[in-house]
Write an enzyme that holds these catalytic residues in place. Structure first.
Site, PDB file in Angstrom:
ATOM      1  N   ASP A  15       0.837  -1.212   0.000  1.00  0.00           N
ATOM      2  CA  ASP A  15       0.000   0.000   0.000  1.00  0.00           C
ATOM      3  C   ASP A  15       0.868   1.257   0.000  1.00  0.00           C
ATOM      4  OD1 ASP A  15      -2.379   1.425   0.027  1.00  0.00           O
ATOM      5  OD2 ASP A  15      -2.546   1.389   2.214  1.00  0.00           O
ATOM      6  N   ASN A  63     -11.038  -2.397  -4.587  1.00  0.00           N
ATOM      7  CA  ASN A  63     -10.309  -1.475  -5.464  1.00  0.00           C
ATOM      8  C   ASN A  63     -11.022  -1.303  -6.809  1.00  0.00           C
ATOM      9  OD1 ASN A  63      -7.020  -2.624  -4.372  1.00  0.00           O
ATOM     10  ND2 ASN A  63      -8.177  -0.853  -3.655  1.00  0.00           N
TER      11      ASN A  63
HETATM   12  C1  IPE Z   1      -5.173  -2.546   0.192  1.00  0.00           C
HETATM   13  O1  IPE Z   1      -4.922  -1.187  -0.013  1.00  0.00           O
HETATM   14  C2  IPE Z   1      -5.207  -3.257  -1.125  1.00  0.00           C
HETATM   15  C3  IPE Z   1      -3.926  -3.384  -1.813  1.00  0.00           C
HETATM   16  C4  IPE Z   1      -2.762  -2.988  -1.384  1.00  0.00           C
HETATM   17  C5  IPE Z   1      -4.007  -4.034  -3.106  1.00  0.00           C
HETATM   18  P1  IPE Z   1      -6.110  -0.126  -0.103  1.00  0.00           P
HETATM   19  O2  IPE Z   1      -5.474   1.184  -0.355  1.00  0.00           O
HETATM   20  O3  IPE Z   1      -7.136  -0.575  -1.060  1.00  0.00           O
HETATM   21  O4  IPE Z   1      -6.726  -0.214   1.360  1.00  0.00           O
HETATM   22  P2  IPE Z   1      -7.633   0.830   2.165  1.00  0.00           P
HETATM   23  O5  IPE Z   1      -8.691   1.328   1.236  1.00  0.00           O
HETATM   24  O6  IPE Z   1      -6.730   1.928   2.607  1.00  0.00           O
HETATM   25  O7  IPE Z   1      -8.155   0.052   3.321  1.00  0.00           O
HETATM   26  C1  IPE Z   2      -1.743   0.311  -3.317  1.00  0.00           C
HETATM   27  O1  IPE Z   2      -1.517   1.676  -3.387  1.00  0.00           O
HETATM   28  C2  IPE Z   2      -1.982  -0.299  -4.670  1.00  0.00           C
HETATM   29  C3  IPE Z   2      -3.399  -0.618  -4.950  1.00  0.00           C
HETATM   30  C4  IPE Z   2      -4.361  -0.620  -4.066  1.00  0.00           C
HETATM   31  C5  IPE Z   2      -3.739  -0.954  -6.313  1.00  0.00           C
HETATM   32  P1  IPE Z   2      -2.713   2.718  -3.316  1.00  0.00           P
HETATM   33  O2  IPE Z   2      -3.189   2.989  -4.696  1.00  0.00           O
HETATM   34  O3  IPE Z   2      -3.765   2.290  -2.376  1.00  0.00           O
HETATM   35  O4  IPE Z   2      -1.947   3.989  -2.762  1.00  0.00           O
HETATM   36  P2  IPE Z   2      -2.453   4.976  -1.634  1.00  0.00           P
HETATM   37  O5  IPE Z   2      -2.820   4.126  -0.450  1.00  0.00           O
HETATM   38  O6  IPE Z   2      -3.627   5.708  -2.201  1.00  0.00           O
HETATM   39  O7  IPE Z   2      -1.281   5.841  -1.355  1.00  0.00           O
HETATM   40 MG    MG Z   3      -4.066   2.519  -0.381  1.00  0.00          MG
END
Ligand code: IPE
Ligand code: IPE
Ligand code: MG
Length: 231
Positions: A15, A63
């Site tokens: 993340d 997502n």
């Molecule tokens: C978790 O990250 C999913 C992945 C890293 C693929 P998210 O960014 O989706 O999680 P939340 O929304 O902060 O819980």
């Molecule tokens: C994790 O990074 C990757 C996916 C969930 C696809 P994020 O896209 O959630 O990045 P942040 O949390 O918004 O920084």
């Molecule tokens: Mg994230």
């Protein structure tokens, strides 16, 4: 690294790509692209250290609610990863397994995924599980429905065999980058006795050394599994 107790299976919640990019005044897609490069680096290092199984959370079921532009960019990265970068994947020598409901992906990516998993099915250096459109609740409900359709009761062992991760030992260590202290629907059943490690580092900046630190931290923990002394 010091003499340590190595986890057999490490799971990574990668993340923080978007925030990492934003801090650099770059688009979120740049964060995802750098995140993929970092995945090659960090997972490669884990296997070099002797970790047998690495599971990465690449895209959650939730997502898919993201704006279409971001999803298209993520799909394009998967297209490159399983298509153009296939040779790089094969060079790693590890078996690739995709976990989750990939029917939501564009058909060409689904085909590439099937081909990569087929091509690497006999690779023995390690196992890399890539979770795409994965959600633990969806996985559990799917397993319950499978049991119902077979018309039989399950026990813990037969139930886990119905999960996407059937036959794979539970993660010993789950690492989440990006600073959030939650699992976000990742491996809820399998994580019952996993050791959790959270870091404020964003995924694109999580280094090989950071991985070693997480493993060292894991190594110093007592895993009692509800009992009175370490196993
Ligand atoms: C978790 O990250 C999913 C992945 C890293 C693929 P998210 O960014 O989706 O999680 P939340 O929304 O902060 O819980
Ligand atoms: C994790 O990074 C990757 C996916 C969930 C696809 P994020 O896209 O959630 O990045 P942040 O949390 O918004 O920084
Ligand atoms: Mg994230």
């Amino acid at each position: 690294m010091k003499k340590i107790k190595l986890p057999v299976h490490i799971a990574l919640i990668m993340d923080g790509n978007g925030r990492w990019a934003k801090r650099r005044f770059r688009p979120r897609a740049y964060g995802h692209k750098t995140g993929v490069q970092n995945m090659f680096k960090v997972c490669g290092h884990a296997f070099e250290l002797g970790v047998r199984i690495v599971t990465v959370y690449a895209l959650s079921t939730e997502n898919l609610k993201r704006p279409k532009e971001e999803l298209d960019e993520l799909f394009e990265l998967f297209r490159t990863f399983f298509g153009k970068k296939r040779d790089k994947l094969r060079e790693a020598g590890v078996k690739i397994n995709v976990v989750g409901d990939i029917t939501a992906l564009p058909p060409d990516i689904q085909e590439d995924i099937l081909q990569v998993t087929e091509e690497t099915s006999q690779y023995a250096k390690g196992l890399l599980n890539i979770c795409i459109n994965y959600g633990a609740r969806q996985e559990i409900v799917r397993a319950v429905n499978a049991a119902v359709s077979y018309g039989r009761f399950v026990d813990e062992k037969s139930f886990s065999s119905l999960l996407y991760t059937g036959g794979i030992p539970d993660p010993d260590l789950i690492i989440r980058t990006g600073g959030e202290l939650r699992l976000s629907n990742f491996l809820l059943y399998q994580a019952a006795y996993s050791e959790l490690y959270f870091t404020g580092k964003m995924w694109p900046e999580f280094s090989k050394r950071d991985l070693e630190r997480a493993i060292e931290n894991y190594s110093a923990r007592d895993r009692r599994f509800g009992n009175v002394q370490e196993e």
